[in-house]
Structure formats: structure tokens, C-alpha cells
Design an enzyme around this catalytic site. Structure first.
Site, mmCIF file in Angstrom:
data_model
loop_
_atom_site.group_PDB
_atom_site.id
_atom_site.type_symbol
_atom_site.label_atom_id
_atom_site.label_comp_id
_atom_site.label_asym_id
_atom_site.label_seq_id
_atom_site.Cartn_x
_atom_site.Cartn_y
_atom_site.Cartn_z
ATOM 1 N N GLU A 1 -6.233 -4.490 0.825
ATOM 2 C CA GLU A 1 -6.417 -4.842 2.229
ATOM 3 C C GLU A 1 -7.853 -4.556 2.562
ATOM 4 O O GLU A 1 -8.553 -3.881 1.809
ATOM 5 C CB GLU A 1 -5.509 -3.978 3.107
ATOM 6 N N GLU B 1 0.893 -1.168 0.000
ATOM 7 C CA GLU B 1 0.000 0.000 0.000
ATOM 8 C C GLU B 1 0.919 1.202 0.000
ATOM 9 O O GLU B 1 1.566 1.487 0.996
ATOM 10 C CB GLU B 1 -0.892 -0.057 1.246
#
Ligand code: ADP
Length: 469
Positions: A448, A240
Site C-alpha cells: 500500500e 497487511e
């Protein structure tokens, strides 16, 4: 002053060499973090590997343990939130939810039951498809939301049966290390190991061939390095990374109402949010009104120490970040930008930079093209919405993007043209408990999130095929 220990194989380890951690509001040391060396990293990975068979074999134990960890986080929520404010800078009223959200994540995954694929027959053979954990998962986390991001990563990893070696950012390790102390007796030894130190500690964990998967949140540059390291053993990755989110405001909005909302989705956590609005494109008809409303909102913002009750925005978390924001605004000014609010650091001590609204620059300016990750927002006019969408997409990043309009029907056919992992209409930077979160292009790899979306990234499939003897 306290030296916070590491958690390795169920033991709390205070090291001789430590790193001072600073309160960004005062520049005073607030604690010392133990620092892992090669031997301790080896011990942590070895312990995780040893703990893996028993942990992965016992679903009920995992569910029970995650619930017990949630109870501990709830009991110590105010202490943890205060520690986050002390080392990270965000106001207490904003960090208050962070340990509670982490507890909710633990509870959500404790209750989560992955849907088993139905066994089937093919050509007289029995086939089953099962999910298996990787073994040891490395979780490397950043400094902007230290506890929330940690639990977004380790909770599904642990629920799926993996064991973990986690490393917080060197800027904000104390909240994570305090949680390690609190959870020491909750997890069986070796299941959750927490080490600390700077980038080289993260690199050493990522390099260890016994680590099966790395989950990382941080800068694109570091993400790229981890990607390269992971290539050697084909380690699985969740990344991320950064963003340079665009918000596109159409001329049918009420400028005052929208400016208040835009202000917070750009400046929350002093702009230190991966998917904060970092480029604001405004249709010509409302451009002046939006800039003016944003500047007025910025001017009346209470910037100060996050421990004080009336503070709305705290300092930047690190001196590097503070200097970077100042440099980008100075660069914009040098290239003819107009500064409508802020525009210079506040007097110290503390790494305070006021919310800064900038116009008169566009693509080609560093403040527009680079990820500022701080409280300085370039506002750029446009005439035609297709032009704005093209500008929004003209970036190597692809984390989030939004369209703001008084007419949702008008935005619906436009929103899917934005090349980003999360797109919003009339909101920005807001997740959902059940939806995935992740970036397109250089903003990341994988997603996620809650439920299946988060879980599936911590398992691999195994096909079991059985023929008659
Ligand atoms: P920043 O530069 O804003 O601190 P980073 O992406 O470098 O952001 O940091 C995010 C996390 O990655 C931190 O925990 C940091 O210590 C860690 N880190 C930095 N460099 C490396 C590396 N080469 N390998 C693994 N982890 C790293």
C-alpha cells in the site's frame, strides 16, 4: 447515548441490533454502532455495483469528490481525533494527526495522474494497454489506527474508479461511522458504503461474489481466512498482516540517545502498531546500558487516559489484547525472565499495562516468537552481527526490521540481508508518502502507499489490440 448509523446507498441506516463500544481507559460505553445483517450487506454491495459505471466513467468527478472529502475531514479533524482516542485509547496528541493524514491522502490521490502506457504497433496491429478498476472493493480494517488505515485503502480504490464497501473493526467502529455520516452528501449514493459488525460481517462481504477485490489489514489468522475465501472467485487481495519486527543495535551507538528513540518505535500506541519493534537484539558491549536506559524511560512514562494532556501512553484497546500481553509477560517470567520495568497490569478501571522491558529470554519463548502487539519488549544480547541477522530473519513474519549504529557505512551492506518489506537504519516504523509499505512472508500480500504504488493495486490491466478490417 448515540447510535451511529451505517451508510448504505447514500442513506444513513440505524439498525435495531447494535454493538456497544467501550472506552478502554474507563471501560464505559461511549456509543453504539449499528450492525449490518445479511440483507444490509446485500444492499451495500448492490448499491456499490449500481454506482460503479457512472463513478468509474468520470475522472473529474472522482478527483473533485476526493478533494471535497478532504475538506470535510479537515473541518471535523478535532472531533474525529477525539472519537479515535475515546474508542481506541491513544493519546489525543497522537490521534490529532490521523484525520489530517487521511485528508492529505485524499488530496494526494486526487492530484495523482497515473502514467498512461504509450500505444505501440506490432505486426501491423495497434496495441494499447489500459488500466481498469475491479468494480466493488471491500475494505476491512483493524482497530489500531482506524481512520488512517481506512483512507490508505479506500482512497486509491476510489480514485481508480472502484466503488467501496468498508467495514471497521468492532472495537473501533465509531470514528469510521461518524466519517460515514459526514461524507454522506459528498459521495454519490452507493460509491462509498460503510457497514459495521464483527468478523462475520467482514466474512460475508469477503464471500460476496460481486466483490472483485478485498483489501484487509489485521491479524495473520484472519488474513489467511480471507485468502481462503477469496480463492473461490480468484478475488484480488491486498493483505497487511502482522509483524514481529526486529531491531538490531550495534555496539558503536550512544546508548542513551538510541534508547530514547527505540523506546518510541517499540511503545508508540502502546505497542499496537504492525511495524513496531517487537524483538530487540543488542550487541553485548552496550546491552546493559541499553536495557537500563530503556527501563528508566519506561518507568517515567505517563500512562493514562488519552484525553488528558500529559498522557504519553494510553490503555490497550481491548480487554483481549490486555489479557494477552499480561499472559505473555507472565509466561516469560515463569521461564526465568528478568523484568526491568512494568510487568503487571495497572490498577483499573481501564485496560492499562505499563511499558515492560524483559531480558533473560530468547527464541523459544512466546514473548519472542509470537507477535505481542502490546507494551512488552524482549531484549536479547548477541555477539556477532551475522548471528543477530539470522535470529531477526528466523520468523514467519517479514514486515519491518532495522539496524542501529553510529556508522551508517557499516550497516549498509547488512541491511539488505534482513528479510522484511521495510528496513531502516537508525529509525523504524516510519513510512514515506511516496514509498510502498508491505510485508514479506506471512506479513502480507501486495503493498500500500502513496502514488503509483498504492494506485496500481486497485486496477487491473487490459490489453486492447486492433487489426485493420
Ligand atoms: P483482531 O483479532 O485483533 O481483532 P482481526 O484480524 O480479527 O484482528 O480483525 C481485523 C478486521 O477483520 C476487523 O474488522 C474484524 O472484524 C475483521 N474480521 C474478523 N474475522 C473476519 C473474517 N473471518 N472475515 C473477514 N473479516 C474478519
Amino acid at each position: 447515548m448515540k447510535t451511529y448509523p451505517l451508510l448504505i446507498d447514500g442513506e444513513l441506516v440505524v439498525t435495531a441490533t447494535t454493538d456497544a463500544v467501550f472506552d478502554p481507559a474507563t471501560e464505559q460505553v461511549v456509543g453504539h454502532a449499528s450492525r449490518a445483517d445479511a440483507a444490509l450487506i446485500d444492499r451495500a454491495v448492490s448499491a456499490a455495483l449500481r454506482a460503479f459505471p457512472a463513478w468509474s466513467a468520470d475522472t473529474a468527478l472522482r478527483q473533485r469528490t476526493l478533494r471535497a472529502a478532504a475538506v470535510v475531514l479537515r473541518e471535523h479533524a478535532s472531533e474525529i481525533s477525539r472519537l479515535i482516542t475515546l474508542e481506541q485509547g491513544r493519546p489525543l496528541k497522537n490521534t490529532a494527526a490521523e484525520p489530517l493524514n487521511a485528508a492529505a491522502t485524499l488530496e494526494q490521490f486526487a492530484d495523482y495522474a497515473p502514467e498512461a502506457a504509450a500505444p505501440f504497433e506490432e505486426g501491423g496491429k495497434q496495441i494499447r494497454i489500459i488500466r481498469k478498476p475491479f468494480g466493488v472493493v471491500a475494505a476491512i480494517t483493524p482497530w489500531n489506527v482506524p481512520v488512517g488505515i481506512l483512507f490508505t485503502k479506500i482512497t486509491p480504490a476510489l480514485r481508480a474508479g472502484n466503488t467501496v464497501v468498508a467495514k471497521p473493526s468492532e472495537h473501533t467502529p465509531l470514528s469510521t461511522l461518524r466519517i460515514a455520516e459526514l461524507l454522506r452528501d459528498v459521495f454519490p449514493p452507493g460509491v462509498l458504503n460503510i457497514v459495521a459488525g464483527a468478523g462475520e460481517v467482514g466474512a460475508a462481504i469477503a464471500r460476496d461474489p460481486r466483490v472483485g477485490k478485498i483489501t484487509f489489514t489485521g491479524s495473520v489468522a484472519t488474513g489467511r481466512r480471507i485468502f481462503e475465501t477469496a480463492a473461490r472467485d480468484i478475488k484480488r487481495l491486498t493483505l497487511e498482516l502482522g509483524g514481529n519486527d526486529a531491531a538490531i543495535v550495534l555496539d558503536d551507538v550512544d546508548p542513551e540517545t538510541v534508547a530514547e528513540k527505540l523506546f518510541w518505535v517499540a511503545f508508540r500506541n502502546s505497542g499496537q502498531v504492525c511495524f513496531a519493534v517487537k524483538r530487540l537484539f543488542v550487541q553485548r558491549g552496550v546491552f546493559d546500558a541499553i536495557v537500563d536506559a530503556l527501563a528508566r524511560r519506561a518507568e517515567r512514562t505517563r500512562v493514562g487516559n488519552g484525553l488528558e494532556a500529559d498522557t504519553e501512553l494510553g490503555p490497550l484497546t481491548s480487554r483481549t489484547q490486555y489479557e494477552r500481553v499480561a499472559e505473555l509477560v507472565d509466561d516469560a517470567r515463569a521461564h526465568g525472565a528478568r523484568i526491568h520495568s512494568g510487568g503487571a497490569p495497572l490498577e483499573g478501571p481501564g485496560w492499562f499495562y505499563p511499558p515492560t522491558i524483559v531480558s533473560g529470554i530468547g527464541p523459544g519463548s512466546r514473548l519472542v516468537d509470537e507477535e505481542q502487539f502490546g507494551p512488552a519488549l524482549p531484549v536479547i544480547p548477541f555477539d556477532d552481527v551475522e548471528e543477530a541477522i539470522a535470529l531477526a530473519n528466523a520468523t514467519p513474519f517479514g514486515l519491518g526490521a532495522s539496524i542501529w549504529t553510529g556508522n551508517v557505512e557499516r550497516a549498509l551492506p547488512l541491511i539488505e540481508q534482513l528479510d522484511a518489506g521495510m528496513v531502516w537504519i537508525n529509525r523504524h516504523a516510519e513510512g514515506s508518502k511516496q514509498a510502498p509499505k508491505g510485508g514479506h512472508k506471512s506479513s502480507g500480500l501486495g503493498v500500500e502507499g502513496g502514488g503509483a504504488w498504492g494506485y496500481e493495486h486497485y486496477v487491473q490491466v487490459q490489453v486492447v489490440s486492433v487489426a485493420a478490417p
